[in-house]
Design an enzyme around this catalytic site. Sequence first.
Site, PDB file in Angstrom:
ATOM      1  N   ILE A  56     -14.300  95.096 -92.319  1.00  0.00           N
ATOM      2  CA  ILE A  56     -13.573  94.833 -93.566  1.00  0.00           C
ATOM      3  C   ILE A  56     -14.597  94.531 -94.660  1.00  0.00           C
ATOM      4  O   ILE A  56     -15.588  93.834 -94.417  1.00  0.00           O
ATOM      5  CB  ILE A  56     -12.562  93.681 -93.404  1.00  0.00           C
ATOM      6  CG1 ILE A  56     -11.701  93.528 -94.666  1.00  0.00           C
ATOM      7  CG2 ILE A  56     -13.243  92.370 -93.020  1.00  0.00           C
ATOM      8  CD1 ILE A  56     -10.509  92.593 -94.466  1.00  0.00           C
TER       9      ILE A  56
ATOM     10  N   VAL B 296     -17.976  92.145 -91.176  1.00  0.00           N
ATOM     11  CA  VAL B 296     -17.796  92.064 -92.619  1.00  0.00           C
ATOM     12  C   VAL B 296     -18.799  93.014 -93.262  1.00  0.00           C
ATOM     13  O   VAL B 296     -20.002  92.941 -92.990  1.00  0.00           O
ATOM     14  CB  VAL B 296     -18.002  90.631 -93.146  1.00  0.00           C
ATOM     15  CG1 VAL B 296     -17.862  90.611 -94.673  1.00  0.00           C
ATOM     16  CG2 VAL B 296     -16.991  89.674 -92.516  1.00  0.00           C
ATOM     17  N   LYS B 297     -18.293  93.926 -94.096  1.00  0.00           N
ATOM     18  CA  LYS B 297     -19.152  94.908 -94.748  1.00  0.00           C
ATOM     19  C   LYS B 297     -19.736  94.326 -96.035  1.00  0.00           C
ATOM     20  O   LYS B 297     -19.002  93.876 -96.908  1.00  0.00           O
ATOM     21  CB  LYS B 297     -18.359  96.184 -95.060  1.00  0.00           C
ATOM     22  CG  LYS B 297     -17.945  96.948 -93.814  1.00  0.00           C
ATOM     23  CD  LYS B 297     -16.973  98.072 -94.145  1.00  0.00           C
ATOM     24  CE  LYS B 297     -17.666  99.294 -94.672  1.00  0.00           C
ATOM     25  NZ  LYS B 297     -16.730 100.446 -94.773  1.00  0.00           N
ATOM     26  N   ILE B 298     -21.061  94.356 -96.115  1.00  0.00           N
ATOM     27  CA  ILE B 298     -21.785  93.888 -97.299  1.00  0.00           C
ATOM     28  C   ILE B 298     -22.643  95.037 -97.804  1.00  0.00           C
ATOM     29  O   ILE B 298     -23.385  95.650 -97.033  1.00  0.00           O
ATOM     30  CB  ILE B 298     -22.675  92.672 -96.962  1.00  0.00           C
ATOM     31  CG1 ILE B 298     -21.812  91.475 -96.531  1.00  0.00           C
ATOM     32  CG2 ILE B 298     -23.550  92.291 -98.145  1.00  0.00           C
ATOM     33  CD1 ILE B 298     -22.603  90.255 -96.104  1.00  0.00           C
TER      34      ILE B 298
END
Length: 367
Positions: A107, A138-140
């Site tokens: 996400i 978690v997409k960064i």
Amino acid sequence: MTDRLQALSDAGVSIWLDDLSRERIETGNLAELIKDKHVVGVTTNPTIFAGAISEGERYDEQVRKLVAEGADVDRVIFEITTEDVRNGCEIMTPVYESTKADGRVSIEVEPDLANDTEATIASAQRLWQAVDRPNAYVKIPATEEGLSAITAGIAEGINVNVTLIFSVERYRGVMDAYLTGLEQARDAGLDLSRIFSVASFFVSRVDTEVDKRLEAIGTDEAKALRGKAAVANALLAYAAYEEVIASDRWKQLAEAGANPQRPLWASTGVKNPDYPDTLYVTDLVVADTVNTMPEKTLDAFADHGEVKGDMVTGKGGEAQAVFDQLAGVGIDLPDVFRVLEEEGVDKFKKSWDELVETVRKQMEQEA
């Protein structure tokens, strides 16, 4: 009948689907893809969520309830997306339990924060806590400001999918950010074996940008290089990865229980119809990597894809020769990567705006 996706999986490539929706979750489609198509992970983004929300009725009840509670559009987006990712993680749990590295659902942090380190960290923490599943990512984004956020997330034990990587130079920065985060986590007493990360190296967009410039140059020599930049870039990225995992710095972390940050080939749907539709899968087969595909590419590979063995290891020299040829005909590669990152962040933000507008319309209907 040849099971081409099984062959791809047997070659050590983790097959992830670049799509998620409540319909896939509730109809059992995602479970079927795990069973029948060897899918072992899922990535998503705001555009995918916008499409899922606008095309069906499965979100109506939740949106109606949130509107009745007085929720604003940001809260509605947060609640419906984290619920889908949480439920996707549940379906992926058996894969996660048997592999640890896979069975993952990603996400994204809010894209408006791509150039704000502290806000990105806060968004990542909030998403990680809300999904509350060990197999979430978690997409960064791999912007300059994102690098410190990657380190901070890893240092806290947040699993991070680093997205929007275009250049090998930036990829080296991403790997350094990951190792720094692991070192901080180790020093803080965290269990490194529980921390995972992938680095999403974008592929097809490189050919799209470089091919456009080659066409503009127009010489036979330039035109002969069309369709070669993206794979060469990925091969150079993998060579950089091999350097890092051979380093003493990595070996010390591995001895402490750390997991490698696997290369993930992203944007592997072919944009140019003149190219084979499985190009960015077949030509990037190498063990212990991830290929995240749109369903169209997944189906194409299942139908006629080829696994020709390891197509990546030891190919750095060939790839550098392609880059030298590109530079020789006048391609400014640093500028290519600068443009791609800027466009990537811009698309990231437009994708979010699309999601906000879609949810706002849905909220108006349910009010």
